[in-house]
Motif scaffolding. Structure first.
Motif, short mmCIF file in Angstrom:
data_model
loop_
_atom_site.label_atom_id
_atom_site.label_comp_id
_atom_site.label_asym_id
_atom_site.label_seq_id
_atom_site.Cartn_x
_atom_site.Cartn_y
_atom_site.Cartn_z
N ALA A 264 -27.95 1.51 -27.43
CA ALA A 264 -26.91 0.52 -27.74
C ALA A 264 -27.50 -0.65 -28.55
O ALA A 264 -26.88 -1.13 -29.51
CB ALA A 264 -26.26 0.01 -26.47
N LEU A 265 -28.69 -1.10 -28.16
CA LEU A 265 -29.34 -2.18 -28.91
C LEU A 265 -29.65 -1.75 -30.35
O LEU A 265 -29.40 -2.49 -31.30
CB LEU A 265 -30.65 -2.58 -28.23
CG LEU A 265 -30.54 -3.36 -26.93
CD1 LEU A 265 -31.91 -3.50 -26.27
CD2 LEU A 265 -29.95 -4.74 -27.18
N ALA A 266 -30.20 -0.55 -30.49
CA ALA A 266 -30.63 -0.06 -31.80
C ALA A 266 -29.46 0.22 -32.74
O ALA A 266 -29.57 0.05 -33.95
CB ALA A 266 -31.48 1.19 -31.65
N THR A 267 -28.33 0.65 -32.19
CA THR A 267 -27.20 1.03 -33.04
C THR A 267 -26.16 -0.08 -33.14
O THR A 267 -25.13 0.12 -33.80
CB THR A 267 -26.54 2.33 -32.53
OG1 THR A 267 -26.08 2.13 -31.19
CG2 THR A 267 -27.52 3.49 -32.60
N GLY A 268 -26.41 -1.22 -32.56
CA GLY A 268 -25.47 -2.33 -32.65
C GLY A 268 -25.15 -2.74 -34.07
O GLY A 268 -24.05 -3.19 -34.37
N GLY A 269 -26.12 -2.58 -34.96
CA GLY A 269 -25.93 -2.97 -36.36
C GLY A 269 -24.98 -2.09 -37.16
O GLY A 269 -24.62 -2.45 -38.27
N ILE A 270 -24.59 -0.94 -36.62
CA ILE A 270 -23.68 -0.08 -37.38
C ILE A 270 -22.24 -0.49 -37.22
O ILE A 270 -21.37 -0.03 -37.93
CB ILE A 270 -23.85 1.42 -37.03
CG1 ILE A 270 -23.34 1.71 -35.62
CG2 ILE A 270 -25.28 1.87 -37.25
CD1 ILE A 270 -23.25 3.19 -35.29
N ARG A 271 -21.96 -1.37 -36.29
CA ARG A 271 -20.58 -1.78 -35.99
C ARG A 271 -20.04 -2.71 -37.06
O ARG A 271 -20.74 -3.52 -37.61
CB ARG A 271 -20.48 -2.46 -34.63
CG ARG A 271 -21.04 -1.63 -33.51
CD ARG A 271 -20.17 -0.49 -33.16
NE ARG A 271 -20.83 0.34 -32.16
CZ ARG A 271 -20.70 1.64 -32.08
NH1 ARG A 271 -19.95 2.28 -32.93
NH2 ARG A 271 -21.29 2.32 -31.16
#
Length: 191
Positions: free
Chosen positions: A184-191
């Protein structure tokens, strides 16, 4: 993944099929214990076959890894079907990324082996993992169309990101909850 055959039209002899199945089972156990870089000669010995028999069935390590992952890949194929039909593209992508990361933690050094396999056109491991990248592409496209992720997200980048998180989680010995949090931390930037 199914049973191997000697040719498309002629099934393996019964003894060859038993050897094949035994090698795959022993390899799966050995990879779970020591990772995918374990000695293939040791796998042959533990399977009760000579190295020549192992290499006749699996000329490359990638082929053996792909066969050992068969059950896990079959489960992901089933999940892929339900997620690509989901009414919630954002949740489907999240569920897929977690399932993919969990799959990549199946064996020590698996993320590296898959990354290497994608550099070789005829790698059996690459070919067996292609449905994973295809599903990632479909789910990324659906999430983009729904407006739940950024339009500049590329499925290959996301696949690499999930692989990296799986690798780091594996190295740290993370729990499933830690993996989920890290993802969740690593993919937060795709939102």
């Amino acid at each position: 993944m199914g049973t191997a055959t000697a040719t498309a039209s002629r099934p393996m002899r019964a003894d060859a099929q038993r050897n094949y199945d035994r090698i795959v089972q022993v390899a799966s156990d050995a990879f779970a214990e020591r990772g995918v870089l374990t000695s293939l000669d040791d796998i042959a010995c533990r399977a009760g076959v000579g190295p020549g028999t192992l290499y006749r069935h699996f000329p490359t390590r990638d082929g053996l890894i792909a066969a050992a992952l068969g059950g896990s890949l079959d489960k992901l194929a089933g999940l892929s079907e339900s997620l690509t039909a989901s009414d919630d593209p954002g949740a489907a992508l999240d569920d897929w990324m977690l399932a993919l990361a969990e799959h990549l933690r199946t064996y020590d050094n698996l993320p590296e082996s898959i990354a290497e396999a994608f550099r070789v056109d005829d790698s059996p491991l690459r070919n067996s993992c292609r449905p994973l990248t295809n599903t990632t592409s479909v789910l990324v496209d659906r999430a983009k169309k729904a407006g739940v992720i950024r339009h500049d997200v590329d499925y290959r980048d996301l696949f690499a990101l999930v692989s990296s998180v799986a690798w780091a989680s594996q190295r740290r010995g993370d729990s499933d909850a830690d993996l989920k949090r890290m993802l969740a931390l690593a993919t937060g930037g795709i939102r």
